[in-house]
Scaffold this active site. Sequence first.
Site, PDB file in Angstrom:
ATOM      1  N   CYS A  79       0.925  -1.198  -0.085  1.00  0.00           N
ATOM      2  CA  CYS A  79       0.117   0.148  -0.088  1.00  0.00           C
ATOM      3  C   CYS A  79       0.614   1.340  -0.111  1.00  0.00           C
ATOM      4  CB  CYS A  79      -1.069  -0.129   1.151  1.00  0.00           C
ATOM      5  SG  CYS A  79      -2.453   1.045   0.704  1.00  0.00           S
ATOM      6  N   HIS A 167      -3.633  -5.260   0.815  1.00  0.00           N
ATOM      7  CA  HIS A 167      -2.942  -5.828   2.136  1.00  0.00           C
ATOM      8  C   HIS A 167      -3.376  -7.262   2.123  1.00  0.00           C
ATOM      9  CE1 HIS A 167      -2.468  -1.891   4.225  1.00  0.00           C
ATOM     10  NE2 HIS A 167      -3.527  -1.493   3.475  1.00  0.00           N
ATOM     11  N   GLU A 169      -2.163  -9.102   4.421  1.00  0.00           N
ATOM     12  CA  GLU A 169      -2.079  -9.461   5.651  1.00  0.00           C
ATOM     13  C   GLU A 169      -3.486  -9.608   6.605  1.00  0.00           C
ATOM     14  OE1 GLU A 169      -1.429  -5.152   5.876  1.00  0.00           O
ATOM     15  OE2 GLU A 169      -1.107  -6.811   4.781  1.00  0.00           O
ATOM     16  N   VAL A 224       0.354 -15.771  32.230  1.00  0.00           N
ATOM     17  CA  VAL A 224       1.038 -16.627  31.304  1.00  0.00           C
ATOM     18  C   VAL A 224       2.378 -16.036  30.883  1.00  0.00           C
ATOM     19  CG1 VAL A 224       0.878 -17.380  29.062  1.00  0.00           C
ATOM     20  CG2 VAL A 224      -0.987 -16.856  29.877  1.00  0.00           C
ATOM     21  N   ASP A 225       2.613 -14.862  30.653  1.00  0.00           N
ATOM     22  CA  ASP A 225       4.026 -14.185  30.535  1.00  0.00           C
ATOM     23  C   ASP A 225       4.920 -14.446  31.440  1.00  0.00           C
ATOM     24  OD1 ASP A 225       2.484 -13.083  28.291  1.00  0.00           O
ATOM     25  OD2 ASP A 225       2.205 -11.360  29.059  1.00  0.00           O
ATOM     26  N   SER A 226       4.701 -13.950  32.667  1.00  0.00           N
ATOM     27  CA  SER A 226       5.700 -14.349  33.717  1.00  0.00           C
ATOM     28  C   SER A 226       5.996 -15.825  33.949  1.00  0.00           C
ATOM     29  CB  SER A 226       5.280 -13.428  35.080  1.00  0.00           C
ATOM     30  OG  SER A 226       4.141 -14.128  35.629  1.00  0.00           O
TER      31      SER A 226
END
Length: 509
Positions: A79, A167, A169, A224-226
Amino acid sequence: MQETILILDFGSQYTQLIARRLRELNVYCEIHPFNKIPPIDASLKGVILSGSPFSVHDPESPVPNLSNIRGKYPLLGVCYGAQFLAQHDGGSVMPSKIREYGRANLGFRDTSCPLMKSLSDGSQVWMSHGDTILKLPEKYQVIASTESVKVAGFQIAGEPTYGIQFHPEVYHSEEGMTLLKNFVTDICGCSRNWTPGSFIENTLTGLQQKLGNDKVVLGLSGGVDSSVAAVLLHKAIGKNLYCIFVDNGLLRKNEFTSVLESYKDMGLNVKGVDASDAFMDALNGVSDPEKKRKAIGKTFIEIFDREAHRIKNVKWLAQGTIYPDVIESVSVKGPSATIKSHHNVGGLPDFMKLKIVEPLNTLFKDEVRRIGRALNMPDHLLKRHPFPGPGLGIRILGDVTREKVRILQDVDDIFIQSLRKEGLYNEVWQALAVLLPVQSVGVMGDERTYESVVALRAVGSTDGMTADWSHLPYEFLAKVSNDIINRVKGVNRVVYDISSKPPATIEWE
């Protein structure tokens, strides 16, 4: 060496989506602002120029320096990226007579071009641009057209440079993944070997080299992350990882005890600290959302710093920072004005004097979960809904008191357990309850009541950057509402939030 696709961000709402699609193809990629191109090294396989809300004719339109990229590496302009290339080389880019937005079909595609390989006749694509390329520069060749857009795609003869005005994606470009696969595989030569297994192997090696025999302290949240960060670090350095789980008094009902039990089963060295009194004192009389966040953050740092100093010779602070936090903190417009103070990025005070290690800072949320599964972590941790650092403090609108926390914990517990019981918990990305600073009239038995209103919220999302409200069954909502009003003293009305993000946020504060 890790193969990398570089995505230069011009401010498009879809930039992160490009990265997510490449990750789905097992290709590692990084997003960088167009004006902060990182040093080029042997890992680079190709470059993608994102779209942008700007027109190439705007005085402040982004102008990247591609002198070290153009003609040396495969380049795909999407684009705005395509329009910039054409304009820069002397082509004509003008405002479209009719704004081209929405579905279109490729009536022509040059299947001899590697970018267009295997795309079907009439393939549906998604247009979103106010400008169009009317005339191509010399050596530019049309490789795709729609009924209304002659230059839907181009290739530059003699160099691996391509541009498309649609696009690939977004979901509506039905063969967008085929096009992206063509670019990264056939044009860039990526081996597509970036998998959870390879990430774990490379990360463990990197952590062992970086940390050696140093001690590391990590603040666990139960999220979840930690949790995934802790397991990775534990695998890398074992007993030199010290985890601290602080109860700020704003956790979900019984969460402090249940999360500590979970960590014990995983072999982690975790110390639980009940600091709820200190947090409630800090929040006394504070109603402004940002002031609440800062009070909670300041108190957490004080408690965490005190506990960390009880461990001798700690040199590193580990954080569960993930990639969206990093991207937002170095956005194309500079550090984002909207980044919340409970984000991990840049939140370390100078006085702690610890070096930072962030093993997950290249991953999106769903990738963190995939890594956790590859590490054989339990589902009840990996599938846990996101929960904000300030906890229920930002789900109680207005000032925070112990009584309000009790009410919201009870409401939240009924909602979450009901979702689990009905098999709906894993169908939504995040569910929460909010205690409103509103009281309404109700009738219980023969008496009129004047009690609190709570809002329930459940959303579907991939990484929290955008979200849509979950269409939970009416029967389920009716039963949950009834259970809350009957079982939680102080609540006589329940509402359901049907706002999407944007324009609303997932959390209310």
